[in-house]
Design an enzyme around this catalytic site. Sequence first.
Site, PDB file in Angstrom:
ATOM      1  CB  SER A  63      -0.860   0.051   1.134  1.00  0.00           C
ATOM      2  OG  SER A  63      -1.810  -0.996   1.272  1.00  0.00           O
TER       3      SER A  63
HETATM    4  N1  SAH Z   1      -0.494  -4.180   3.855  1.00  0.00           N
HETATM    5  C1  SAH Z   1      -0.056  -4.983   2.752  1.00  0.00           C
HETATM    6  C2  SAH Z   1      -0.728  -4.692   1.691  1.00  0.00           C
HETATM    7  C3  SAH Z   1      -1.023  -5.927   0.778  1.00  0.00           C
HETATM    8  S1  SAH Z   1      -2.197  -6.253  -0.572  1.00  0.00           S
HETATM    9  C4  SAH Z   1       1.517  -4.385   2.460  1.00  0.00           C
HETATM   10  O1  SAH Z   1       1.632  -3.221   2.813  1.00  0.00           O
HETATM   11  O2  SAH Z   1       2.010  -5.034   1.684  1.00  0.00           O
HETATM   12  C5  SAH Z   1      -3.539  -6.926   0.327  1.00  0.00           C
HETATM   13  C6  SAH Z   1      -3.162  -8.580   0.473  1.00  0.00           C
HETATM   14  O3  SAH Z   1      -4.549  -9.086   1.044  1.00  0.00           O
HETATM   15  C7  SAH Z   1      -2.605  -9.265  -0.487  1.00  0.00           C
HETATM   16  O4  SAH Z   1      -1.355  -9.983  -0.253  1.00  0.00           O
HETATM   17  C8  SAH Z   1      -3.728 -10.416  -0.617  1.00  0.00           C
HETATM   18  O5  SAH Z   1      -3.110 -11.592  -0.802  1.00  0.00           O
HETATM   19  C9  SAH Z   1      -4.315 -10.553   0.958  1.00  0.00           C
HETATM   20  N2  SAH Z   1      -5.775 -11.068   1.073  1.00  0.00           N
HETATM   21  C10 SAH Z   1      -6.726 -10.850   0.146  1.00  0.00           C
HETATM   22  N3  SAH Z   1      -7.834 -11.600   0.668  1.00  0.00           N
HETATM   23  C11 SAH Z   1      -7.456 -12.200   1.955  1.00  0.00           C
HETATM   24  C12 SAH Z   1      -8.065 -13.098   2.797  1.00  0.00           C
HETATM   25  N4  SAH Z   1      -9.305 -13.414   2.719  1.00  0.00           N
HETATM   26  N5  SAH Z   1      -7.176 -13.262   3.877  1.00  0.00           N
HETATM   27  C13 SAH Z   1      -5.856 -12.811   3.917  1.00  0.00           C
HETATM   28  N6  SAH Z   1      -5.408 -12.232   2.985  1.00  0.00           N
HETATM   29  C14 SAH Z   1      -6.034 -11.827   2.053  1.00  0.00           C
END
Ligand code: SAH
Length: 217
Positions: A63
């Site tokens: 993000s």
């Molecule tokens: N805060 C993270 C953002 C990652 S993007 C950072 O700064 O790197 C969001 C993430 O949510 C992705 O990696 C995706 O695989 C995960 N995601 C989507 N649905 C999910 C679920 N049901 N449970 C756990 N993770 C999930």
Amino acid sequence: MPQQYRLQRERMIEWLRAHYRISDERVLRAMAEVPRHRFVPEALQSNAYGDHALPISANQTISQPFIVARMTELLEVNADSKVLEIGAGSGYQTAVLARVAGSVFAIERIAELAREAQRRIRELGIYNATVKCFDGTLGWDAHAPYDAILAAAGGPDVPEPLLAQLKVGGRLVMPTGQSRESQRLVRVVREEKGFAREDHGACAFVPLIGRYGWNEN
Ligand code: SAH
């Protein structure tokens, strides 16, 4: 914490303060300390402190710094707080949360990302955060209730299990909306009876995929 990219990190903090009006000093300090470049692919390290999201592996994104700051600020956590995070991705938000909260339980549905996130966090000497791989829309019942819950992926609505695992007085922040591509950032505060909901503006996150989120396809 490594001193590499310290200047870029300081500039990012000044931008969060001046342009985005982030004012929680604990959040700003945490982001000044966590080496964001260690959470992005090597080829993108020099862009790690820019005002944008970046691709990580498995088609996911880390993000934008502003979103991490805003969501963390909205959680209003302190050193005693127990936090649940859904969508750990690179582990960057997890590391920031670990610096401002007491303990962090993070969930990531993609095994490779969960493993990498956990490794990075340990390498930085952070021991109050754990990353596990499963469907975060179910929450993590074993450690409930939580003072704060953050989801970094957008679902059609706030998953019921997450509301159930929030303490009275606790805060939940997540993007929700009827489209997979764009959402509104909402904060839900649990009250004695029911939940208060606030809108914090438009945002665009990757989809939350799972039992109480979107389908895989
Ligand atoms: N805060 C993270 C953002 C990652 S993007 C950072 O700064 O790197 C969001 C993430 O949510 C992705 O990696 C995706 O695989 C995960 N995601 C989507 N649905 C999910 C679920 N049901 N449970 C756990 N993770 C999930």
